[in-house]
Enzyme design. Structure first.
Site, PDB file in Angstrom:
ATOM      1  CD  GLU A 184     -52.726 -53.292  56.876  1.00  0.00           C
ATOM      2  OE1 GLU A 184     -52.960 -52.522  55.935  1.00  0.00           O
ATOM      3  OE2 GLU A 184     -52.668 -54.520  56.740  1.00  0.00           O
ATOM      4  NE  ARG A 194     -54.937 -51.122  54.497  1.00  0.00           N
ATOM      5  CZ  ARG A 194     -55.940 -51.973  54.327  1.00  0.00           C
ATOM      6  NH1 ARG A 194     -57.163 -51.512  54.104  1.00  0.00           N
ATOM      7  NH2 ARG A 194     -55.747 -53.272  54.386  1.00  0.00           N
ATOM      8  CG  ASP A 222     -47.031 -59.863  51.405  1.00  0.00           C
ATOM      9  OD1 ASP A 222     -46.494 -59.395  52.426  1.00  0.00           O
ATOM     10  OD2 ASP A 222     -48.254 -59.757  51.177  1.00  0.00           O
ATOM     11  CD  GLU A 256     -52.878 -58.950  46.896  1.00  0.00           C
ATOM     12  OE1 GLU A 256     -52.731 -58.148  47.836  1.00  0.00           O
ATOM     13  OE2 GLU A 256     -53.966 -59.520  46.657  1.00  0.00           O
ATOM     14  CB  THR A 262     -47.257 -52.708  49.429  1.00  0.00           C
ATOM     15  OG1 THR A 262     -47.672 -54.068  49.285  1.00  0.00           O
ATOM     16  CG2 THR A 262     -47.691 -52.171  50.786  1.00  0.00           C
TER      17      THR A 262
END
Length: 691
Positions: free
Chosen positions: A221, A225, A370, A558, A663
């Protein structure tokens, strides 16, 4: 007082405004406004290839600049220490008096929150009355929604990592904060040309953001990010100087290196997570000591998706700095994963950092699975299609997905991308996380490499397999759209289940693979669009079910992400219209209201007494009014609103041909690998599908 927005009544709407912008330097615009994604007509699909791929454009090399050293172009002045002392005194004054200084003040007398509230009253009637769709005006509404979200955060949670807009509370994830919302949203503000907001964020990053906290954070994360946000901000601020222009960001300015310096500091700390026996990173890392930390659950195993979804960030970091260690550490992960020889390219969702072996048999493209697949094709595109190993792995995985995971619902023939929780030899679960809805757009991206479909079909490499991939992307996109239509608010639940027949109809049963059957794949085999029968019934709804614990909506990006890709690749306005309906539902049902101060003007709406102060995730999206979770997810501004904005922009704005999005929706440039920054491993053999 604040509360969630109820189902709004109808009233008149103020006319949307569309201010003109300047084009970014060096941007090939087709109109005076296209440089910032604006055009006077609905965007077409030009073939815009030659300006980028016909030359190997070098990226700026941060390593050529002083590492963490101040830039000085003149002899040191004797009076500078006095200025420094004065500056420290001012900072100390503001620090000790901070509680008495307002952190936020609305600029001017125009209240965007009240204006957006007024506009919200017209949503039920607006579409029917529109004779001509003004995508620029629609895009401006997204921009206003972002500004309202940001202003609420500035007012009630500035500098904090989490914001609860209903209660007005805030908190940090760790002591001192991570800049979770500010850094994650930074490139969205640059893309939206919000100069004052970027300046405020940049000031906080310069004076308050530091990464020496003695606390563990998620490796994944924090990479996607924070590191991704800083790298993207550095790229956009230097390569698109007319987007939210700030003098300190100009090439050669004393503050130009701010974002990359912060990114380098953070990346060096995150590198400790890769110091394992196998090279698979630990799930967490201590920021102060750079010590990797095993997962506290799952037997210490790391999530496969998390371990394999840091490559874009560290590879771009290596390209900017010239430090090959970033590249080698991230790429080693891919080699170890591939050495496990997963069946048909489908990987279990856990992997041990100690030995690099998979844990369990759970196969899914939802949580923890994913973005492994997403980063296969995106690594190939990031390096200008010069690392074919990742394209080979992507194609192998797609064949495994069509063979083992794609089925069709019982009555409506909706395409379902299911799960195999007990392994590929066990039964298929017709469960789709909202997270899975990144796949339609990613498959289309892989099929065309980001080119318009009309152009890609003319290339020598186009074949029946690629045609089928476009079919799959369209059908999965429709199924994801169905999850939105199926709720009372028009906002998708976190998880949806589909009804299959007693013997599930798999993709292989319905459409034999062209390469095996020798058949020609025809687009005429696409199933019928969602809709209602003459009697008003909608039979497709019988194939879609939502369990009581899955009805929450977390403002996830998404589906809108895939709509963005699908529109830009196919040119079909239907995907834009679906996105517009989604955006209106977010405005109607996730808004948080407060009483409007009477002194704040709202043009054309003298009697307005309410304003939108922000937006929240929902605990139940299938009732009206919905129940709230009282939380604004950081990806609401970093991803969801960004993709809405880009969907309604000209297709050449932050183009797919020149960029790859990580992502977390942070755009990076494509580049050519060179020197040590290239694929450092080879697959043993190309594995064929197992029967």
């Amino acid at each position: 007082m604040s509360f969630q927005a109820p189902y709004p009544p109808s009233s008149l709407s103020p006319s949307p405004q569309n201010p003109g912008r300047l084009s970014p330097a060096g941007y090939n615009s087709r109109s005076g406004l296209a440089g910032l994604g604006l055009s006077s007509t609905t965007a077409g699909l030009p073939n815009k290839l030659g300006t980028f791929f016909e030359q190997d454009r070098p990226l700026p090399m941060y390593k050529d600049k002083p590492h963490f050293a101040p830039r000085r172009t003149a002899p040191r002045k004797k009076w500078r220490p006095l200025l420094a002392l004065l500056g420290l005194s001012i900072i100390a004054y503001f620090f000790y008096n901070q509680p008495n200084i307002p952190r936020w003040q609305r600029s001017g007398g125009y209240d965007k929150g009240a204006a957006l509230w007024n506009w919200m009253q017209t949503l039920d009637d607006s579409s029917a009355s529109e004779k001509h769709v003004d995508w620029n005006a629609r895009r401006e509404k997204v921009r206003e929604a972002f500004q309202v979200s940001w202003e609420g955060y500035e007012k009630e949670a500035w500098g904090f990592d989490q914001y609860n807009p209903v209660s007005g509370r805030n908190k940090n994830m760790i002591e001192g904060g991570m800049g979770w919302i500010i850094v994650d949203s930074l490139d969205t503000m640059i893309i939206m040309n919000l100069t004052s907001e970027v300046r405020h964020a940049r000031q906080w990053i310069s004076t308050s953001l530091q990464y020496n906290q003695d606390h563990d954070v998620s490796t994944f994360e924090t990479t996607i990010r924070m590191l991704g946000g800083l790298l993207s901000a550095h790229y956009l601020s230097t390569q698109y100087p007319n987007l939210a222009p700030i003098k300190e960001d100009d090439v050669g300015a004393s503050g130009e290196d701010l974002y990359i310096e912060k990114a380098t500091d953070l990346a060096d700390r995150l590198m400790g997570a890769f110091e394992t026996h196998s090279g698979i990173p630990y799930a967490s890392v201590n920021l102060n000591t750079s010590q990797g930390i095993k997962s506290h659950s799952d037997g210490g195993a790391s999530s496969t998706a998390e371990a394999t979804s840091v490559q874009l960030e560290f590879k771009y970091m290596a390209k900017l700095t010239g430090e090959a260690e970033y590249w080698k550490a991230a790429e080693r992960v891919m080699e170890v994963v591939d050495q496990q020889e997963a069946q048909d390219g489908l990987v279990p969702i856990y992997i041990h950092p100690d030995n690099g072996e998979f844990k369990g048999n759970n196969i899914r493209l939802g949580s923890r699975g994913d973005s492994y697949y997403e980063y296969l094709i995106k690594q190939y595109l990031q390096t200008s299609q010069e690392e074919p190993v990742y394209k080979e792995m992507w194609d192998e995985s797609l064949r495994g997905i069509r063979k083992h995971l794609i089925a069709f619902s019982k009555d409506a023939n909706l395409m379902v991308l299911g799960e195999r929780p007990a392994g590929l030899k066990k039964s298929l679960s017709p469960k789709m996380d909202h997270l899975v809805c990144f796949m339609p757009g990613t498959i289309a991206l892989g099929a065309t490499s980001g080119l318009p479909l009309s152009v890609a079909r003319k290339s020598a490499s186009w074949n029946q397999q690629r045609e089928e991939e476009i079919f799959i992307s369209r059908e999965l996109m429709k199924s994801c759209w169905a999850t939105y239509l199926n709720t009372k608010t028009g906002l998708a639940p976190e998880i949806t289940h589909f009804v299959l027949g007693d013997e599930p109809v798999m993709m292989e049963d319905k459409y034999p693979e062209p390469s095996k059957s020798g058949s020609t794949f025809e687009m005429t085999s696409i199933s019928q669009p969602l809709g209602s029968l003459p009697d008003g019934s909608e039979p497709w709804r019988k194939d879609v079910t939502v369990k009581s614990n899955d009805r929450h909506n977390l403002q996830r990006p998404e589906t809108i992400e895939s709509l963005f890709y699908m529109y830009r690749i196919t040119g079909d306005d239907m995907y834009r219209e679906w996105g517009w309906e989604m955006f209106k539902s977010f405005i109607k049902y996730t808004s948080v209201l407060e009483e409007k101060p009477p002194a704040i003007a709202v043009p054309g709406s003298a009697g307005t007494t309410w304003r939108i102060k922000g937006f929240t995730s929902l605990s139940n999206a299938d009732i009206i009014p919905p129940t709230t979770r009282d939380n604004m997810e950081s990806f609401w501004m970093a991803e969801t609103l960004k993709y809405f904005y880009l969907l309604f922009s000209d297709r050449d704005f932050i183009s797919l041909e020149e960029h790859v999005f990580n992502t977390e929706a942070h755009p990076f440039p494509r580049f050519k690998p060179s020197g040590d920054l290239k694929t450092g491993w080879q697959r043993k053999t190309s594995r064929k599908a197992e029967n």
